[in-house]
Structure formats: C-alpha cells, structure tokens
Design an enzyme around this catalytic site. Structure first.
Site, PDB file in Angstrom:
ATOM      1  N   TYR A  17      -2.626  -3.667 -12.759  1.00 19.55           N
ATOM      2  CA  TYR A  17      -2.399  -2.904 -13.989  1.00 19.55           C
ATOM      3  C   TYR A  17      -3.668  -2.806 -14.830  1.00 19.55           C
ATOM      4  CZ  TYR A  17       0.364  -0.937 -17.789  1.00 19.55           C
ATOM      5  OH  TYR A  17       0.879  -0.097 -18.734  1.00 19.55           O
ATOM      6  N   THR A  46      11.493  -7.422  -8.213  1.00 15.50           N
ATOM      7  CA  THR A  46      11.615  -6.997  -9.609  1.00 15.50           C
ATOM      8  C   THR A  46      11.164  -5.553  -9.760  1.00 15.50           C
ATOM      9  OG1 THR A  46       9.380  -7.685 -10.230  1.00 15.50           O
ATOM     10  CG2 THR A  46      11.119  -9.355 -10.360  1.00 15.50           C
ATOM     11  N   HIS A  48       8.716  -4.476 -11.443  1.00  9.58           N
ATOM     12  CA  HIS A  48       7.310  -4.348 -11.815  1.00  9.58           C
ATOM     13  C   HIS A  48       6.593  -3.280 -11.005  1.00  9.58           C
ATOM     14  CE1 HIS A  48       6.212  -6.593  -8.209  1.00  9.58           C
ATOM     15  NE2 HIS A  48       4.968  -6.257  -8.453  1.00  9.58           N
ATOM     16  N   PHE A  73      -8.372   6.050  -5.370  1.00  8.81           N
ATOM     17  CA  PHE A  73      -7.179   5.210  -5.439  1.00  8.81           C
ATOM     18  C   PHE A  73      -7.014   4.477  -4.116  1.00  8.81           C
ATOM     19  CE2 PHE A  73      -2.526   4.546  -5.169  1.00  8.81           C
ATOM     20  CZ  PHE A  73      -2.320   3.864  -6.350  1.00  8.81           C
ATOM     21  N   ARG A  87      -2.557  -2.415   6.459  1.00 10.84           N
ATOM     22  CA  ARG A  87      -3.314  -1.282   5.926  1.00 10.84           C
ATOM     23  C   ARG A  87      -4.697  -1.696   5.402  1.00 10.84           C
ATOM     24  NH1 ARG A  87       1.745  -0.526   6.078  1.00 10.84           N
ATOM     25  NH2 ARG A  87       2.753   1.489   6.150  1.00 10.84           N
TER      26      ARG A  87
END
Length: 117
Positions: A17, A46, A48, A73, A87
């Site tokens: 974040y 969760t 999140h 990204f 990945r």
C-alpha cells in the site's frame, strides 16, 4: 538487458500500500528514467486484498501520467504464496523481469516521441 547495476536504484517500502508514495518520489527525480514497483498482495482470508491491489495500481497509473515517467506495475496479485512464487521466477516466468523489459521499451518509445520534430 545491458543495464549497469550502478544505474539501478532500489528502495524498499514496508508494504504494498505504501508503494505509490515511494514511486511518486522516485518518479520526480530527474536522474530516474522509469520506476518498477515490485511487490505481492495475497488474497488471504480478509478483505485487505480489495483495499490494497486496486489503489496501488491506480496510484502508479496516476503517477506515471502526471510525471510522464514510466511506472511499471510489477505487483503480483495472487491467491496464494505458491502462485506468487510461480510468477516470481517459477513455472509462470518472472514478472519482475517482464516489467524491467517493459520499462526499457517504454523509455525507448518516450525518447522517440520526445525527439521527433
């Protein structure tokens, strides 16, 4: 890709974040041609995941447009650690390496555009 190690700047963040604020600071530096954001958001149990993955992607896109600095990204969004490892150099390739190649291609495209008459 023939990029000297001395030409690579690495900064760490405490979590995914926080990536956009660090990327924004880097993208505004005149000695940085592109920023590759690497991280992982694993869905887990969760909510999140929904609060993190989308805002990080949107933040990077916004920074790239505002600064005209490529902000790639390379944040994996997966269901499990196993998928992330697959990945990040595993059976599904290396998304970090793909982001690096895309950064170089984007820099080259911007150089062509900016130098055109």
């Amino acid at each position: 890709c023939d990029v000297a190690t001395s030409d690579v700047v690495i900064e760490h963040c405490p979590g995914s974040y926080e990536i956009p604020v660090v990327v924004a600071a880097m993208a505004r530096r005149t000695d940085i041609d592109a920023v590759i954001a690497l991280g992982v958001v694993i869905r887990g149990e969760t909510a999140h995941f929904e609060y993190v993955a989308g805002p990080v992607a949107y933040g990077l896109q916004t920074i790239a447009i505002e600064t005209e600095t490529p902000c790639l990204f390379g944040v994996l969004t997966t269901e499990s650690l196993e998928q992330a490892l697959d990945r990040a150099g595993g059976v599904h390739g290396n998304k970090g390496a793909e982001a690096a190649r895309a950064a170089l291609e984007t820099i080259a495209a911007l150089d062509r555009i900016r130098s055109a008459p």
